[in-house]
Design a protein around this motif. Structure first.
Motif, PDB file in Angstrom:
ATOM      1  N   GLY A   1     -35.251  -3.818  16.540  1.00 28.70           N
ATOM      2  CA  GLY A   1     -35.098  -2.853  15.464  1.00 28.70           C
ATOM      3  C   GLY A   1     -35.607  -1.476  15.853  1.00 28.70           C
ATOM      4  N   TRP A   2     -36.759  -1.445  16.487  1.00 27.09           N
ATOM      5  CA  TRP A   2     -37.318  -0.157  16.917  1.00 27.09           C
ATOM      6  C   TRP A   2     -36.454   0.484  18.005  1.00 27.09           C
ATOM      7  CZ3 TRP A   2     -43.269  -1.450  17.313  1.00 27.09           C
ATOM      8  CH2 TRP A   2     -43.799  -1.474  16.018  1.00 27.09           C
ATOM      9  N   THR A   3     -35.947  -0.318  18.915  1.00 27.64           N
ATOM     10  CA  THR A   3     -35.102   0.228  19.983  1.00 27.64           C
ATOM     11  C   THR A   3     -33.833   0.849  19.398  1.00 27.64           C
ATOM     12  OG1 THR A   3     -35.928  -1.445  21.542  1.00 27.64           O
ATOM     13  CG2 THR A   3     -33.879  -0.316  22.122  1.00 27.64           C
ATOM     14  N   TRP A   4     -33.207   0.136  18.460  1.00 25.47           N
ATOM     15  CA  TRP A   4     -32.011   0.663  17.805  1.00 25.47           C
ATOM     16  C   TRP A   4     -32.326   1.964  17.075  1.00 25.47           C
ATOM     17  CZ3 TRP A   4     -26.924   0.602  17.392  1.00 25.47           C
ATOM     18  CH2 TRP A   4     -26.331   1.134  16.252  1.00 25.47           C
ATOM     19  N   SER A   5     -33.406   1.981  16.318  1.00 27.32           N
ATOM     20  CA  SER A   5     -33.768   3.170  15.552  1.00 27.32           C
ATOM     21  C   SER A   5     -34.078   4.342  16.466  1.00 27.32           C
ATOM     22  CB  SER A   5     -34.989   2.878  14.661  1.00 27.32           C
ATOM     23  OG  SER A   5     -34.673   1.931  13.667  1.00 27.32           O
ATOM     24  N   TYR A   6     -34.715   4.062  17.598  1.00 26.79           N
ATOM     25  CA  TYR A   6     -35.111   5.134  18.500  1.00 26.79           C
ATOM     26  C   TYR A   6     -33.884   5.846  19.071  1.00 26.79           C
ATOM     27  CZ  TYR A   6     -37.549   7.668  22.192  1.00 26.79           C
ATOM     28  OH  TYR A   6     -38.051   8.671  22.993  1.00 26.79           O
ATOM     29  N   PHE A   7     -32.895   5.079  19.481  1.00 23.51           N
ATOM     30  CA  PHE A   7     -31.736   5.692  20.134  1.00 23.51           C
ATOM     31  C   PHE A   7     -30.668   6.150  19.138  1.00 23.51           C
ATOM     32  CE2 PHE A   7     -33.518   3.206  23.682  1.00 23.51           C
ATOM     33  CZ  PHE A   7     -33.591   4.215  24.638  1.00 23.51           C
ATOM     34  N   SER A   8     -30.650   5.564  17.950  1.00 25.01           N
ATOM     35  CA  SER A   8     -29.618   5.922  16.982  1.00 25.01           C
ATOM     36  C   SER A   8     -30.107   6.913  15.929  1.00 25.01           C
ATOM     37  CB  SER A   8     -29.104   4.671  16.265  1.00 25.01           C
ATOM     38  OG  SER A   8     -30.122   4.116  15.433  1.00 25.01           O
ATOM     39  N   PHE A   9     -31.423   7.170  15.890  1.00 25.77           N
ATOM     40  CA  PHE A   9     -32.019   8.016  14.855  1.00 25.77           C
ATOM     41  C   PHE A   9     -31.652   7.490  13.468  1.00 25.77           C
ATOM     42  CE2 PHE A   9     -32.011  10.704  18.547  1.00 25.77           C
ATOM     43  CZ  PHE A   9     -33.162  11.463  18.434  1.00 25.77           C
ATOM     44  N   ASP A  10     -31.657   6.174  13.322  1.00 28.52           N
ATOM     45  CA  ASP A  10     -31.205   5.569  12.074  1.00 28.52           C
ATOM     46  C   ASP A  10     -32.213   4.539  11.591  1.00 28.52           C
ATOM     47  OD1 ASP A  10     -29.432   5.022   9.957  1.00 28.52           O
ATOM     48  OD2 ASP A  10     -28.642   3.286  11.029  1.00 28.52           O
ATOM     49  N   LYS A  11     -32.325   4.406  10.264  1.00 24.89           N
ATOM     50  CA  LYS A  11     -33.090   3.341   9.631  1.00 24.89           C
ATOM     51  C   LYS A  11     -32.093   2.534   8.824  1.00 24.89           C
ATOM     52  CE  LYS A  11     -37.157   5.196  10.824  1.00 24.89           C
ATOM     53  NZ  LYS A  11     -38.161   4.564  11.682  1.00 24.89           N
ATOM     54  N   GLY A  12     -31.772   1.347   9.276  1.00 24.50           N
ATOM     55  CA  GLY A  12     -30.641   0.616   8.724  1.00 24.50           C
ATOM     56  C   GLY A  12     -30.895  -0.158   7.455  1.00 24.50           C
ATOM     57  N   LEU A  13     -32.131  -0.196   6.960  1.00 27.33           N
ATOM     58  CA  LEU A  13     -32.452  -1.080   5.838  1.00 27.33           C
ATOM     59  C   LEU A  13     -32.596  -0.300   4.545  1.00 27.33           C
ATOM     60  CD1 LEU A  13     -35.024  -3.163   7.869  1.00 27.33           C
ATOM     61  CD2 LEU A  13     -32.685  -3.809   7.321  1.00 27.33           C
ATOM     62  N   ARG A  14     -31.623   0.535   4.255  1.00 27.20           N
ATOM     63  CA  ARG A  14     -31.725   1.416   3.091  1.00 27.20           C
ATOM     64  C   ARG A  14     -30.988   0.808   1.899  1.00 27.20           C
ATOM     65  NH1 ARG A  14     -30.286   4.319   7.380  1.00 27.20           N
ATOM     66  NH2 ARG A  14     -28.221   4.970   6.593  1.00 27.20           N
ATOM     67  N   TYR A  15     -31.531  -0.303   1.402  1.00 27.25           N
ATOM     68  CA  TYR A  15     -30.934  -0.930   0.233  1.00 27.25           C
ATOM     69  C   TYR A  15     -31.994  -1.112  -0.841  1.00 27.25           C
ATOM     70  CZ  TYR A  15     -32.511  -4.726   3.314  1.00 27.25           C
ATOM     71  OH  TYR A  15     -33.229  -5.493   4.191  1.00 27.25           O
ATOM     72  N   ILE A  16     -31.520  -1.178  -2.074  1.00 26.22           N
ATOM     73  CA  ILE A  16     -32.410  -1.317  -3.226  1.00 26.22           C
ATOM     74  C   ILE A  16     -32.241  -2.721  -3.790  1.00 26.22           C
ATOM     75  CG2 ILE A  16     -33.028  -0.417  -5.501  1.00 26.22           C
ATOM     76  CD1 ILE A  16     -31.672   2.228  -4.658  1.00 26.22           C
ATOM     77  N   ILE A  17     -33.207  -3.574  -3.552  1.00 29.31           N
ATOM     78  CA  ILE A  17     -33.197  -4.939  -4.061  1.00 29.31           C
ATOM     79  C   ILE A  17     -34.563  -5.216  -4.680  1.00 29.31           C
ATOM     80  CG2 ILE A  17     -32.980  -7.387  -3.509  1.00 29.31           C
ATOM     81  CD1 ILE A  17     -31.198  -6.669  -1.189  1.00 29.31           C
ATOM     82  N   GLY A  18     -34.577  -5.527  -5.962  1.00 27.15           N
ATOM     83  CA  GLY A  18     -35.849  -5.800  -6.627  1.00 27.15           C
ATOM     84  C   GLY A  18     -36.294  -4.638  -7.478  1.00 27.15           C
ATOM     85  N   LYS A  19     -37.560  -4.667  -7.864  1.00 30.14           N
ATOM     86  CA  LYS A  19     -38.070  -3.696  -8.822  1.00 30.14           C
ATOM     87  C   LYS A  19     -38.356  -2.351  -8.165  1.00 30.14           C
ATOM     88  CE  LYS A  19     -42.940  -5.086  -8.409  1.00 30.14           C
ATOM     89  NZ  LYS A  19     -44.146  -5.529  -9.144  1.00 30.14           N
ATOM     90  N   THR A  20     -38.389  -1.338  -9.021  1.00 29.08           N
ATOM     91  CA  THR A  20     -38.685   0.014  -8.590  1.00 29.08           C
ATOM     92  C   THR A  20     -39.677   0.632  -9.550  1.00 29.08           C
ATOM     93  OG1 THR A  20     -37.764   2.223  -8.256  1.00 29.08           O
ATOM     94  CG2 THR A  20     -36.647   0.822  -9.841  1.00 29.08           C
ATOM     95  N   LYS A  21     -40.465   1.563  -9.055  1.00 32.81           N
ATOM     96  CA  LYS A  21     -41.448   2.238  -9.894  1.00 32.81           C
ATOM     97  C   LYS A  21     -40.832   3.431 -10.618  1.00 32.81           C
ATOM     98  CE  LYS A  21     -46.100   2.126 -10.561  1.00 32.81           C
ATOM     99  NZ  LYS A  21     -46.927   0.939 -10.732  1.00 32.81           N
ATOM    100  N   SER A  22     -39.653   3.843 -10.174  1.00 31.45           N
ATOM    101  CA  SER A  22     -39.044   5.056 -10.718  1.00 31.45           C
ATOM    102  C   SER A  22     -38.639   4.870 -12.167  1.00 31.45           C
ATOM    103  CB  SER A  22     -37.793   5.431  -9.913  1.00 31.45           C
ATOM    104  OG  SER A  22     -38.113   5.743  -8.595  1.00 31.45           O
ATOM    105  N   PRO A  23     -39.049   5.774 -13.061  1.00 30.62           N
ATOM    106  CA  PRO A  23     -38.510   5.762 -14.420  1.00 30.62           C
ATOM    107  C   PRO A  23     -37.078   6.254 -14.377  1.00 30.62           C
ATOM    108  CG  PRO A  23     -39.874   7.702 -14.105  1.00 30.62           C
ATOM    109  CD  PRO A  23     -39.984   6.880 -12.845  1.00 30.62           C
ATOM    110  N   LEU A  24     -36.232   5.723 -15.259  1.00 30.27           N
ATOM    111  CA  LEU A  24     -34.839   6.123 -15.271  1.00 30.27           C
ATOM    112  C   LEU A  24     -34.703   7.538 -15.804  1.00 30.27           C
ATOM    113  CD1 LEU A  24     -31.895   5.346 -14.807  1.00 30.27           C
ATOM    114  CD2 LEU A  24     -31.834   4.486 -17.167  1.00 30.27           C
ATOM    115  N   VAL A  25     -34.062   8.391 -15.028  1.00 33.78           N
ATOM    116  CA  VAL A  25     -33.793   9.768 -15.437  1.00 33.78           C
ATOM    117  C   VAL A  25     -32.297   9.895 -15.627  1.00 33.78           C
ATOM    118  CG1 VAL A  25     -33.993  12.201 -14.824  1.00 33.78           C
ATOM    119  CG2 VAL A  25     -35.776  10.604 -14.131  1.00 33.78           C
ATOM    120  N   GLU A  26     -31.862  10.182 -16.846  1.00 31.56           N
ATOM    121  CA  GLU A  26     -30.444  10.274 -17.150  1.00 31.56           C
ATOM    122  C   GLU A  26     -30.043  11.733 -17.303  1.00 31.56           C
ATOM    123  OE1 GLU A  26     -29.795   7.943 -20.583  1.00 31.56           O
ATOM    124  OE2 GLU A  26     -30.066   6.023 -19.544  1.00 31.56           O
TER     125      GLU A  26
END
Length: 443
Positions: A409-434
């Motif tokens: 994972g670190w090798t991929w991120s280092y050469f791709s400049f990417d963080k591949g785990l950008r998903y939202i699963i589960g609870k969040t602390k953010s209050p809903l802003v409409e």
């Protein structure tokens, strides 16, 4: 209530370990060949590699890469038994540990319960801030960061939008510094690609430290380099400053400065996590048990404490050993050997901490390290320190799979400049802003 009553008495002394962190797990391993029954009790069924929780929180690693089930780790250890339960109290007179699934008797009890987040009595802070002490915390923070940006796309009001883009990190120790650095990398390399409609020049990262330096306890060189690197990455560092209050929107500092941010990350302190039932006199300030040189809890012959929950005062460490992994690992290892000595009528050996130094990563190719080898101390910085930090953490992970996945994972991120785990699963602390039809925020 059968979970613990099904434990068979094997005709051997029973060592009950409460907590499967670094110390508890190392102790269980050290007792593999001892003539005892080892019972580990933890409210989770896995060990967490806490130094990399911040990587889960910032989408650098999957949570499965830093955890490993106790039963898998110690599957080959014949004298090991695990029960997933929450410990309620201890009865030293009856030699009983009361848990959420029943009671278990012990001959030797080892408390390795670690530490929990310390909000210093600020209930409002505890309600609104996010700490990083568990996998759940890390996932919640990751979800909150990503959810903030998803919501920001709905808004036209500048202040409301900035409140979702900005972050306040409280605490300038390794955790705070590493989170600040990771967020700055995401701001530069990742978020602008995912959220092209947002102007990430408006994303402010504030790091608030109550003392005059970052990374207190490390060398002056490390503190200085960390500060300079964070400034280079665009992190706003507030030294000699404290967050007096936070209501989920405004963080007010003791100098009067107000920082608007819907996400405040708390990395400012921890306190011991004791178990009810022991004499109150053995509990010192900071909720840590007073222990002797053999990790025996004050006033008890067969109850021990190791790791963050133990406070062993020495000439070199009058306030106790640092609450990091190495003291816990070393205490767990030695206590296993000492219990074996006791059972074979030999004298126990006192604990002496072998301080191997400290490390902190600040971002790509930037880290600081104070390494102690053969009686000498070496101060590393930049790429060499970053490489050393990476190697040490990969090697320290539990299990070959986790080491391999993190390395890949670190090798991929280092050469791709990417963080591949950008998903939202589960609870969040953010209050809903409409947003209404005119793009104005309705909170």
């Amino acid at each position: 209530m059968e979970g613990l009553t099904k434990l068979e008495h094997l005709g051997k002394p029973r060592v009950v370990i409460v907590g499967g962190g670094f110390g508890g797990l190392e102790l269980a391993k050290a007792l593999a060949d001892a003539p005892v029954q080892v019972v580990l009790i933890d409210k989770q069924n896995y060990h967490t590699f806490q130094p990399l929780l911040y990587q889960v929180a910032t989408a650098g690693l999957d949570e499965g890469d830093i955890v490993s089930p106790f039963r898998k780790i110690l599957s080959e250890q014949a004298n090991f038994y695990f029960r997933m339960a929450e410990v309620k109290s201890v009865d030293p007179a009856a030699r009983l540990v009361e848990t959420s699934i029943g009671c278990v008797r012990y001959d030797y009890l080892v408390l390795a319960t670690g530490a929990t987040t310390n909000y210093f009595g600020d209930e409002e802070m505890a309600k609104h801030a996010i700490a990083i002490k568990s996998v759940d915390d890390a996932i919640e923070l990751r979800n909150t960061v990503l959810s903030n940006f998803e919501q920001a796309l709905q808004l036209g009001d500048r202040e409301q939008l900035n409140s979702l883009l900005d972050f306040v990190i409280v605490g300038g120790g390794p955790t705070g510094v590493e989170i600040a650095g990771a967020l700055s990398e995401l701001r530069k390399h990742v978020f602008p690609k995912d959220y092209r409609e947002l102007d990430f020049r408006e994303m402010d990262i504030h790091l608030v430290q109550s003392g005059p330096v970052l990374l207190k306890g490390m060398s002056e060189n490390a503190s200085h380099q960390a500060l300079e690197s964070l400034k280079k990455f665009g992190v706003q560092v507030w030294l000699d400053a404290r967050v007096k209050s936070y209501d989920g929107y405004t963080a007010t500092l003791n100098n009067g400065k107000q920082l608007i941010a819907r996400t405040l990350i708390w990395a400012a302190g921890v306190t011991g996590d004791p178990v009810p039932g022991l004499d109150a006199t053995c509990l010192l300030p900071g909720n840590r048990y007073a222990v002797d040189a053999y990790n025996r809890v004050q006033g008890y012959e067969n109850i021990f404490a190791i790791g963050d929950i133990a406070l062993m005062k020495t000439d070199a460490f009058p306030e106790g050993h640092p609450m990091v992994a190495q003291p816990a690992l070393q205490q767990g290892r030695l206590l296993g050997q000492n219990l074996h000595r006791v059972l074979t009528n030999r004298l126990m050996q006192p604990f002496e901490y072998d301080d191997k130094g400290s490390m902190a990563t600040i971002g790509r190719n930037h880290a600081v390290a104070d390494i102690k080898l053969f009686g000498k101390e070496y101060h590393l910085q930049g790429f060499i320190a970053w490489l050393a930090w990476s190697v040490v953490h990969v090697v320290a992970l539990v299990g070959f799979r986790n080491r391999l996945m993190v390395l890949l994972g670190w090798t991929w991120s280092y050469f791709s400049f990417d963080k591949g785990l950008r998903y939202i699963i589960g609870k969040t602390k953010s209050p809903l802003v409409e947003a209404d039809v005119e793009g104005k925020a309705i909170v």
